[in-house]
Motif scaffolding. Structure first.
Motif, short mmCIF file in Angstrom:
data_model
loop_
_atom_site.label_atom_id
_atom_site.label_comp_id
_atom_site.label_asym_id
_atom_site.label_seq_id
_atom_site.Cartn_x
_atom_site.Cartn_y
_atom_site.Cartn_z
N ARG A 245 0.80 -1.22 0.00
CA ARG A 245 0.00 0.00 0.00
C ARG A 245 0.84 1.28 0.00
N ASP A 246 2.13 1.18 -0.22
CA ASP A 246 2.99 2.36 -0.30
C ASP A 246 4.13 2.05 -1.26
N VAL A 247 3.91 2.38 -2.52
CA VAL A 247 4.89 2.08 -3.57
C VAL A 247 5.20 3.37 -4.32
N ARG A 248 6.43 3.85 -4.22
CA ARG A 248 6.82 5.15 -4.74
C ARG A 248 7.79 5.01 -5.91
N ILE A 249 7.70 5.96 -6.84
CA ILE A 249 8.65 5.96 -7.95
C ILE A 249 9.31 7.33 -8.05
N THR A 250 10.43 7.36 -8.74
CA THR A 250 11.09 8.63 -9.07
C THR A 250 11.39 8.65 -10.56
N THR A 251 11.58 9.85 -11.08
CA THR A 251 12.00 10.04 -12.46
C THR A 251 13.02 11.17 -12.48
N ARG A 252 13.44 11.57 -13.67
CA ARG A 252 14.36 12.71 -13.78
C ARG A 252 14.02 13.48 -15.05
N VAL A 253 14.48 14.72 -15.12
CA VAL A 253 14.11 15.61 -16.21
C VAL A 253 15.36 16.20 -16.86
N ALA A 254 15.42 16.12 -18.17
CA ALA A 254 16.41 16.86 -18.98
C ALA A 254 15.59 17.65 -20.00
N GLU A 255 15.72 18.95 -20.00
CA GLU A 255 14.83 19.76 -20.83
C GLU A 255 15.10 19.61 -22.33
N PRO B 20 12.99 14.88 -23.50
CA PRO B 20 11.81 14.47 -22.74
C PRO B 20 11.63 12.96 -22.68
N PHE B 21 12.18 12.24 -23.67
CA PHE B 21 12.05 10.78 -23.62
C PHE B 21 12.72 10.20 -22.38
N ASN B 22 13.77 10.86 -21.91
CA ASN B 22 14.45 10.40 -20.69
C ASN B 22 13.45 10.37 -19.54
N CYS B 23 12.71 11.44 -19.37
CA CYS B 23 11.71 11.52 -18.30
C CYS B 23 10.57 10.54 -18.55
N PHE B 24 10.03 10.53 -19.75
CA PHE B 24 8.82 9.75 -20.01
C PHE B 24 9.07 8.25 -19.90
N TYR B 25 10.18 7.79 -20.46
CA TYR B 25 10.41 6.35 -20.44
C TYR B 25 11.03 5.88 -19.12
N SER B 26 11.70 6.77 -18.40
CA SER B 26 12.08 6.45 -17.03
C SER B 26 10.83 6.26 -16.17
N THR B 27 9.86 7.13 -16.37
CA THR B 27 8.61 7.02 -15.62
C THR B 27 7.89 5.72 -15.93
N ILE B 28 7.72 5.40 -17.21
CA ILE B 28 7.03 4.17 -17.58
C ILE B 28 7.77 2.96 -17.04
N HIS B 29 9.10 2.98 -17.13
CA HIS B 29 9.91 1.88 -16.61
C HIS B 29 9.65 1.66 -15.11
N GLU B 30 9.73 2.73 -14.34
CA GLU B 30 9.53 2.59 -12.89
C GLU B 30 8.08 2.26 -12.55
N VAL B 31 7.14 2.72 -13.36
CA VAL B 31 5.75 2.32 -13.16
C VAL B 31 5.58 0.81 -13.34
N GLY B 32 6.35 0.23 -14.26
CA GLY B 32 6.31 -1.23 -14.41
C GLY B 32 6.68 -1.94 -13.12
N HIS B 33 7.75 -1.47 -12.47
CA HIS B 33 8.11 -2.02 -11.17
C HIS B 33 7.00 -1.79 -10.15
N ALA B 34 6.50 -0.56 -10.12
CA ALA B 34 5.56 -0.18 -9.06
C ALA B 34 4.22 -0.88 -9.19
N THR B 35 3.71 -1.02 -10.42
CA THR B 35 2.42 -1.69 -10.56
C THR B 35 2.53 -3.18 -10.27
N TYR B 36 3.71 -3.75 -10.46
CA TYR B 36 3.93 -5.14 -10.02
C TYR B 36 3.70 -5.23 -8.52
#
Length: 490
Positions: free
Chosen positions: A233-243, A246-262
């Protein structure tokens, strides 16, 4: 209470304390004041001392001897408790606490050295980490290779020899495909421009929701190196931003969401039990990689993302969704593993696998690691490393002692290839929702077939149960050949 009931009640308290320790780690990488590093290392050591004492309590041995499982779930929990108990009783409490203290300290030193491009500032603490992990491996090995003893933390049952053989089979096809792609007459367009931070983070949140991340029991923060933390009930993710990327941010987010939704998808009945988490890091990576690549970088989803990015950033300078699909999957030489295309990503992992097993075996010392890295990188990728943050200092893993972790990234890719084949077989219309930015059908399949079971089964058994066949590398390599042959018009 029966022996089994007493053991499980005790184990739930241990699991809860482990979650608290994990939260300290999350805090350290996100919002902890920089000046708190020394104190945090003492706190982490103290927590590890408490956890190690609980995990080696002699009563666990007595409960295990007396407990009689009546269900598959009870048997699986006892299996995991017995494995943990056997492992932890071999590691002295002093060593466990010292590892926690030094790796907490090393993480901060790594971040500072990375920012300053200063390898010598990092080497002394890295040497300490390597020495402590070698000592731990010696306590655990029981005649096995030292690396196998550490690998068992992340992929139970896997061996260095098996992984080396797998990589030897994969490398020739990956290198041949890369050479064909980089030598192709056609190349997709590259995304260019400036993409404001706040707009990236807003769209990043939408991407997390598209892949069914539950923000009522999760959150998204920024970190130097993106990661996922927690379970239940407490699963957190992080991402990072390079202006400029944007793919760095977006696909880092999707990647970590894969871990988190598991972790969010594990059956709630398993909460705070040994099987109430992912089956292994390889299985975990199968979720993050299939979300990021086969689904998130697929033509259906990138068509939706093209529209959303155009609206968010006022145009992209790319003509249409087909060209954008090529831009998302563009293959180019690069230094950074986490930003690598699907073809070269595993080659980055193979480099780290070879270096870290030499470190643990004593064939390579930390003081020689930068030279070894740079030499191997030039040989594998044909490019000289230009600065430490693009080389030895790019990954956090060795600073926190995660030796044996890197090969699970490629195991996850192999597992993801198998899962993708099975998903397409079972869901003929799997792309329909993705064209609307809705991954619920695909994530629902993964939740039912794999995620909800947690660590009920071992890693390979988990993949076999989900796919109906033993894992193998061919589905991944065939997928890569087909995808990039089309994109690059080979």
């Amino acid at each position: 209470m029966s022996a089994l009931a007493e053991l499980m009640a005790y184990q739930r308290e241990t699991e809860a304390l482990a979650q608290v320790a994990g939260r300290l780690g999350w805090d350290q990488e996100t919002v902890m004041p920089r000046g708190a590093a020394e104190q945090r290392s003492a706190e982490m050591a103290a927590m590890e001392g408490v956890l190690h004492a609980r995990r080696t309590d002699p009563r666990i041995g007595d409960w295990l001897a007396a407990a009689t499982p009546e269900t598959e779930v009870e048997a699986a929990n006892l299996r995991e408790i017995a494995r943990s108990y056997a492992r932890n009783t071999k590691v002295p409490a002093r060593l466990a606490a010292e590892l926690a203290r030094v790796t907490s300290l090393a993480q901060g030193r790594w971040a500072e050295a990375r920012a300053a491009e200063d390898v010598p500032a990092f080497l002394p603490v890295l040497e300490e980490v390597v020495a402590l992990r070698r000592e731990e491996a010696e306590a655990l090995a029981d005649g096995r290779p030292l690396y196998d003893a550490l690998l068992d933390d992340y992929e139970p049952g896997a061996t260095e020899a098996e992984i080396a053989a797998l990589f030897d089979r994969m490398r020739p096809r990956l290198v041949a495909l890369r050479d064909r792609v980089l030598g192709a007459d056609y190349a997709p367009p590259a995304l260019a421009g400036t993409f404001p931070r706040d707009a990236q983070l807003a769209l990043s949140r939408d991407l997390a929701l598209a892949f069914q991340y539950d923000l009522d029991i999760g959150r998204i923060d920024l970190a130097v190196h993106p990661f996922s933390s927690g379970s239940g009930r407490d699963v957190r993710i992080t991402t990072r931003v390079a202006e400029d990327d944007p793919f760095n941010c977006f696909y880092s987010t999707i990647h970590e969401v894969g871990h988190a939704t598991y972790e969010q998808g594990v059956d709630p009945a398993h909460l705070l039990t040994p099987i109430g988490r992912g089956a292994s890091m390889g299985v975990h990576e199968s979720q993050s990689r299939i979300y990021e690549n086969q689904l998130g970088r697929g033509r259906a989803f990138t068509g939706w993302l093209f529209q959303r990015m155009g609206a968010a950033f006022g145009g992209l300078g790319i003509d249409d969704a087909d060209a954008f699909y090529g831009a998302v999957n563009r293959v180019r030489p690069g230094y950074i593993r986490t930003e690598a295309d699907e073809i070269q990503y595993n080659l980055h992992v193979m480099l780290r696998f070879d270096l870290e097993r030499d470190l643990i075996a004593g064939r390579l010392e930390a003081s020689d690691l930068e030279e070894a890295w740079n030499t191997r990188f030039k040989a594998d990728f044909g490019v000289a490393v230009d600065k430490p943050s693009n080389g030895l200092l790019q990954d956090v893993h060795w600073s926190v002692g995660l030796f044996g972790y890197f090969p699970t990234y490629s195991l996850g890719n192999v597992y993801a290839g198998c899962l993708f084949d099975a998903l397409k077989r079972d869901l003929p219309d799997w792309e329909d929702g993705l064209t609307r930015g809705d991954a619920s059908a695909c994530t629902g399949w993964l939740r039912e077939r794999l995620q909800r079971h947690g660590a009920l089964r071992g890693p390979r058994e988990t993949i076999e149960a989900a796919c109906g066949a033993a894992p193998k590398e061919a589905p991944l390599l065939d997928y890569l050949d087909a995808k990039f042959t089309e994109i690059y018009r080979l």
